[in-house]
Write a protein that holds these residues in place. Structure first.
Motif, PDB file in Angstrom:
ATOM      1  N   LEU A 193       9.128   6.496 -10.636  1.00 15.03           N
ATOM      2  CA  LEU A 193      10.069   7.548 -10.255  1.00 15.03           C
ATOM      3  C   LEU A 193      10.176   7.656  -8.741  1.00 15.03           C
ATOM      4  N   GLY A 194       9.130   7.229  -8.025  1.00 15.55           N
ATOM      5  CA  GLY A 194       9.166   7.295  -6.574  1.00 15.55           C
ATOM      6  C   GLY A 194       8.011   6.528  -5.964  1.00 15.55           C
ATOM      7  N   LEU A 195       8.247   5.962  -4.786  1.00 16.99           N
ATOM      8  CA  LEU A 195       7.221   5.221  -4.044  1.00 16.99           C
ATOM      9  C   LEU A 195       7.413   5.497  -2.555  1.00 16.99           C
ATOM     10  N   THR A 196       6.337   5.892  -1.899  1.00 17.04           N
ATOM     11  CA  THR A 196       6.356   6.067  -0.452  1.00 17.04           C
ATOM     12  C   THR A 196       5.287   5.155   0.139  1.00 17.04           C
ATOM     13  N   VAL A 197       5.697   4.309   1.069  1.00 21.79           N
ATOM     14  CA  VAL A 197       4.791   3.344   1.678  1.00 21.79           C
ATOM     15  C   VAL A 197       3.753   4.073   2.525  1.00 21.79           C
ATOM     16  N   GLY A 198       2.498   3.610   2.464  1.00 20.77           N
ATOM     17  CA  GLY A 198       1.413   4.146   3.279  1.00 20.77           C
ATOM     18  C   GLY A 198       1.160   3.233   4.468  1.00 20.77           C
ATOM     19  N   THR A 199      -0.078   3.252   4.968  1.00 22.67           N
ATOM     20  CA  THR A 199      -0.417   2.365   6.075  1.00 22.67           C
ATOM     21  C   THR A 199      -0.290   0.929   5.592  1.00 22.67           C
ATOM     22  N   GLY A 200       0.012   0.056   6.460  1.00 22.50           N
ATOM     23  CA  GLY A 200       0.290  -1.324   6.054  1.00 22.50           C
ATOM     24  C   GLY A 200       1.763  -1.472   5.762  1.00 22.50           C
ATOM     25  N   SER A 201       2.081  -2.151   4.671  1.00 27.97           N
ATOM     26  CA  SER A 201       3.487  -2.395   4.365  1.00 27.97           C
ATOM     27  C   SER A 201       3.691  -2.589   2.874  1.00 27.97           C
ATOM     28  N   PHE A 254       0.853  -1.186   0.000  1.00 25.80           N
ATOM     29  CA  PHE A 254       0.000   0.000   0.000  1.00 25.80           C
ATOM     30  C   PHE A 254       0.887   1.234   0.000  1.00 25.80           C
ATOM     31  N   MET A 255       0.622   2.152  -0.925  1.00 28.54           N
ATOM     32  CA  MET A 255       1.457   3.329  -1.087  1.00 28.54           C
ATOM     33  C   MET A 255       0.715   4.604  -0.710  1.00 28.54           C
ATOM     34  N   ARG A 256       1.397   5.429   0.050  1.00 28.26           N
ATOM     35  CA  ARG A 256       0.886   6.780   0.305  1.00 28.26           C
ATOM     36  C   ARG A 256       0.971   7.580  -0.986  1.00 28.26           C
ATOM     37  N   GLU A 257       2.085   7.330  -1.720  1.00 27.33           N
ATOM     38  CA  GLU A 257       2.289   8.058  -2.965  1.00 27.33           C
ATOM     39  C   GLU A 257       3.095   7.206  -3.941  1.00 27.33           C
ATOM     40  N   ALA A 258       2.647   7.185  -5.183  1.00 30.47           N
ATOM     41  CA  ALA A 258       3.372   6.507  -6.261  1.00 30.47           C
ATOM     42  C   ALA A 258       3.532   7.509  -7.400  1.00 30.47           C
ATOM     43  N   LYS A 259       4.771   7.739  -7.791  1.00 27.07           N
ATOM     44  CA  LYS A 259       5.048   8.691  -8.873  1.00 27.07           C
ATOM     45  C   LYS A 259       5.583   7.918 -10.076  1.00 27.07           C
TER      46      LYS A 259
END
Length: 170
Positions: free
Chosen positions: A130-138, A69-74
């Protein structure tokens, strides 16, 4: 004692080169028979952690797959005429697939990854990551090692990075 310090030198140099302390990876990955399993949590930068893993463990090259799960995917779509990525960012999405490789370029780890994300409507988007920031979960990433160090280079015919195979490749 000297031998022990000498063996720690590559990890120390990698840590200094990437501005990360050794604790940044503590508890986030484990060795497997084929490579590594990395589990990242809320707020972790996926690409940066893969780069740190490659540097600290001196991974010669590898293939990667992942979900989470991602907070943000670019994502970026490469415009060959302008030689730049046209970016688009998606928030609070499931990473349905991450596929890519770890290699080296100019002495630093180089991650090349593509992916697909979906939102609550089950509509997907994807492309070059270009970028991935993990959200809640893993986020769970399997790193499958290859025996040879592989390097990326700019192919002058197309003006873009490509993966070079080791000299003995067929």
């Amino acid at each position: 004692m000297f031998k022990k310090r000498f063996l720690l030198l590559p990890a120390l140099l990698a840590t200094l080169a990437f501005g990360a302390s050794a604790q940044d990876l503590t508890g986030k990955y484990t060795r497997t028979p084929t490579g590594y399993l990395m589990v990242l949590r809320n707020g972790d930068d996926v690409i940066a952690h893969l780069e740190r893993l490659a540097a600290v463990e001196q991974i010669p090259s590898a293939s990667i797959v992942g979900i989470g799960f991602m907070r943000e995917a670019k994502f970026g779509f490469y415009d060959f005429s302008r030689k730049v990525f046209d970016p688009k960012t998606f928030k609070d999405v499931e990473l349905a697939n991450l596929t890519g490789s770890i290699a080296w370029k100019e002495g630093k780890p180089s991650i090349h990854a593509h992916g697909i994300v979906t939102d609550g409507t089950f509509i997907g988007a994807g492309g070059h990551l270009l970028g991935l920031t993990v959200g809640t979960g893993s986020c769970e990433i399997t790193v499958m090692l290859h025996p040879h160090r592989l390097e990326r280079f700019v192919d002058p015919a197309i003006g873009a990075n490509v993966l070079g195979l080791h000299p003995g490749a067929k």
